[in-house]
Design a protein around this motif. Structure first.
Motif, PDB file in Angstrom:
ATOM      1  N   ARG A  40      -2.874  20.755  -2.922  1.00  8.20           N
ATOM      2  CA  ARG A  40      -2.053  20.940  -1.716  1.00  8.20           C
ATOM      3  C   ARG A  40      -1.968  22.424  -1.318  1.00  8.20           C
ATOM      4  O   ARG A  40      -0.954  22.882  -0.783  1.00  8.20           O
ATOM      5  N   GLY A  41      -3.039  23.168  -1.615  1.00 12.57           N
ATOM      6  CA  GLY A  41      -3.076  24.573  -1.255  1.00 12.57           C
ATOM      7  C   GLY A  41      -2.427  25.500  -2.254  1.00 12.57           C
ATOM      8  O   GLY A  41      -2.249  26.689  -1.971  1.00 12.57           O
ATOM      9  N   TYR A  42      -2.094  24.986  -3.432  1.00 18.81           N
ATOM     10  CA  TYR A  42      -1.483  25.793  -4.489  1.00 18.81           C
ATOM     11  C   TYR A  42      -2.369  25.798  -5.737  1.00 18.81           C
ATOM     12  O   TYR A  42      -3.017  24.794  -6.047  1.00 18.81           O
ATOM     13  N   ILE A  43      -2.361  26.922  -6.435  1.00 16.46           N
ATOM     14  CA  ILE A  43      -3.001  26.983  -7.755  1.00 16.46           C
ATOM     15  C   ILE A  43      -1.951  26.543  -8.763  1.00 16.46           C
ATOM     16  O   ILE A  43      -0.850  27.111  -8.829  1.00 16.46           O
ATOM     17  N   ILE A  44      -2.283  25.534  -9.542  1.00 16.02           N
ATOM     18  CA  ILE A  44      -1.320  24.923 -10.447  1.00 16.02           C
ATOM     19  C   ILE A  44      -1.364  25.602 -11.822  1.00 16.02           C
ATOM     20  O   ILE A  44      -2.428  25.753 -12.421  1.00 16.02           O
ATOM     21  N   ASP A  45      -0.180  26.019 -12.283  1.00 13.17           N
ATOM     22  CA  ASP A  45      -0.026  26.606 -13.627  1.00 13.17           C
ATOM     23  C   ASP A  45      -0.965  27.795 -13.849  1.00 13.17           C
ATOM     24  O   ASP A  45      -1.511  27.973 -14.951  1.00 13.17           O
ATOM     25  N   MET A  46      -1.138  28.634 -12.833  1.00  9.91           N
ATOM     26  CA  MET A  46      -2.044  29.772 -12.974  1.00  9.91           C
ATOM     27  C   MET A  46      -1.575  30.751 -14.050  1.00  9.91           C
ATOM     28  O   MET A  46      -2.389  31.256 -14.830  1.00  9.91           O
ATOM     29  N   THR A  47      -0.274  31.013 -14.104  1.00  6.12           N
ATOM     30  CA  THR A  47       0.227  31.985 -15.077  1.00  6.12           C
ATOM     31  C   THR A  47      -0.103  31.591 -16.516  1.00  6.12           C
ATOM     32  O   THR A  47      -0.695  32.387 -17.259  1.00  6.12           O
ATOM     33  N   SER A  80     -10.517  30.300  -0.991  1.00  6.82           N
ATOM     34  CA  SER A  80     -10.498  30.361   0.470  1.00  6.82           C
ATOM     35  C   SER A  80     -11.900  30.215   1.053  1.00  6.82           C
ATOM     36  O   SER A  80     -12.112  29.446   2.006  1.00  6.82           O
ATOM     37  N   ARG A  81     -12.865  30.953   0.498  1.00  7.65           N
ATOM     38  CA  ARG A  81     -14.227  30.910   1.056  1.00  7.65           C
ATOM     39  C   ARG A  81     -14.872  29.538   0.905  1.00  7.65           C
ATOM     40  O   ARG A  81     -15.797  29.200   1.641  1.00  7.65           O
ATOM     41  N   ASN A  82     -14.389  28.745  -0.046  1.00  6.15           N
ATOM     42  CA  ASN A  82     -14.919  27.400  -0.243  1.00  6.15           C
ATOM     43  C   ASN A  82     -14.064  26.336   0.431  1.00  6.15           C
ATOM     44  O   ASN A  82     -14.372  25.143   0.326  1.00  6.15           O
ATOM     45  N   LYS A 284       3.561  26.373  -9.174  1.00  4.04           N
ATOM     46  CA  LYS A 284       2.742  26.291  -7.960  1.00  4.04           C
ATOM     47  C   LYS A 284       2.713  27.678  -7.310  1.00  4.04           C
ATOM     48  O   LYS A 284       3.740  28.193  -6.898  1.00  4.04           O
ATOM     49  N   ILE A 285       1.516  28.278  -7.241  1.00  7.61           N
ATOM     50  CA  ILE A 285       1.326  29.592  -6.628  1.00  7.61           C
ATOM     51  C   ILE A 285       0.360  29.437  -5.470  1.00  7.61           C
ATOM     52  O   ILE A 285      -0.716  28.858  -5.627  1.00  7.61           O
ATOM     53  N   ALA A 286       0.739  29.928  -4.308  1.00  5.24           N
ATOM     54  CA  ALA A 286      -0.093  29.762  -3.120  1.00  5.24           C
ATOM     55  C   ALA A 286      -1.488  30.313  -3.330  1.00  5.24           C
ATOM     56  O   ALA A 286      -1.666  31.404  -3.858  1.00  5.24           O
ATOM     57  N   ALA A 287      -2.489  29.508  -2.952  1.00  5.22           N
ATOM     58  CA  ALA A 287      -3.886  29.927  -3.114  1.00  5.22           C
ATOM     59  C   ALA A 287      -4.289  30.903  -2.025  1.00  5.22           C
ATOM     60  O   ALA A 287      -3.651  30.975  -0.987  1.00  5.22           O
TER      61      ALA A 287
END
Length: 287
Positions: A40-47, A80-82, A284-287
């Motif tokens: 949904r446009g977020y990177i999940i559990d990135m940290t 983003s580019r993909n 959830k961190i915005a991509a």
């Protein structure tokens, strides 16, 4: 939209993306990787994923290829580019390019970094969860340091291929005493007859899954008891439910083990409830 990969400072068409023939990842599997879900446009559990990347690099004495903040920027740019709104972003870091020699190269050798991203279908994943997957079991034959997310995955590849040939979607590694360790690319869980969740302790012997840790928090929110304890294949076959967790699958019900149905052979309510509640708890961190 053409696929784009990041390779050592350059954004390249996927078809042109390549590493040097003497990259130690290619020569020795001398590298590590991470994969994050994009939803949904977020990177999940990135940290926590980047925390685990840091640990894997430290265990192998490989330096970061760039600062953590810069790496996050590149991840977002590749996503983003993909045009990835739902999918996966992969990071691979190796010890770099050097003349072939088993010992570490010179200290100034720069680590190599490759980042790719691909789209996936949430609808297809949901449909698979509604029917569940089949697994087979295979003898444990990997090195002891599976806690490091190394690119050396040949035993996992062979196990997954064996599963495919058997009409299954995952393979579970099993110790000589019959205790389940983990899947070829997943952590393994069961639900006991009295509704408790069991999963093998992650201090050693398995990869400390990031999705696994999030599911523990989801279980707490839902009032479910989690017990970190090993269990046998026979226990799994007679369990109320079984499921796997990973960034690539989230919570995926297991309906058959080695050809034997788990319970009634349909996805269980606990696994499905964990899956539905996952995004309410995950970072959830915005991509």
């Amino acid at each position: 939209m053409p696929k784009i990969a990041y390779v050592n400072g350059r954004y390249l068409p996927h078809r042109d993306a390549a590493v040097h023939v003497e990259d130690r990842g290619y020569q020795f599997a001398d590298g590590v990787y991470e994969v994050c879900e994009v939803a949904r446009g977020y990177i999940i559990d990135m940290t926590p994923h980047l925390d685990r990347l840091d640990r894997s690099l430290s265990e192998l004495k490989i330096g970061w290829p760039m600062s953590r903040s810069s790496l996050q920027t590149v991840m977002r740019e590749v996503i983003s580019r993909n045009g990835v709104v739902n999918g996966l972003v992969y990071l691979q870091v190796t010890r770099g390019v050097a003349p072939r020699d088993h010992v570490f190269p010179a200290a100034h050798t720069r680590p190599s970094l490759v980042i790719t991203a691909k789209k996936s279908s949430p609808q297809a994943a949901t449909k698979r969860a509604e029917t569940g997957i089949k697994v087979i079991t295979v003898p444990e034959n990997r090195w002891e340091r599976v806690d490091i997310k190394s690119v050396g995955l040949l035993p996992n590849v062979l196990a997954r291929q064996k599963a495919k040939e058997a009409g299954a979607q995952e393979a579970w590694f099993v110790d000589p005493d019959g205790t389940v360790k983990e899947g070829a690319a997943t952590n393994v869980w069961i639900v006991t007859k009295d509704g408790r969740l069991k999963t093998r302790p992650a201090e050693s012997g398995i990869l400390k899954g990031i999705t696994r840790a999030t599911v523990m928090r989801v279980a707490e929110k839902l009032g479910l008891e989690v017990e970190e304890r090993g269990f046998t294949v026979d226990e799994a076959k007679s369990a109320r439910e079984a499921f796997i967790t990973a960034a690539t699958t989230l919570v995926m019900p297991v309906v058959e083990i080695d050809g034997q149905p788990v319970a009634n052979g349909h996805p269980g309510s606990v696994a499905l409830s964990l899956r539905r509640a996952f995004f309410d708890v995950a970072e959830k961190i915005a991509a």
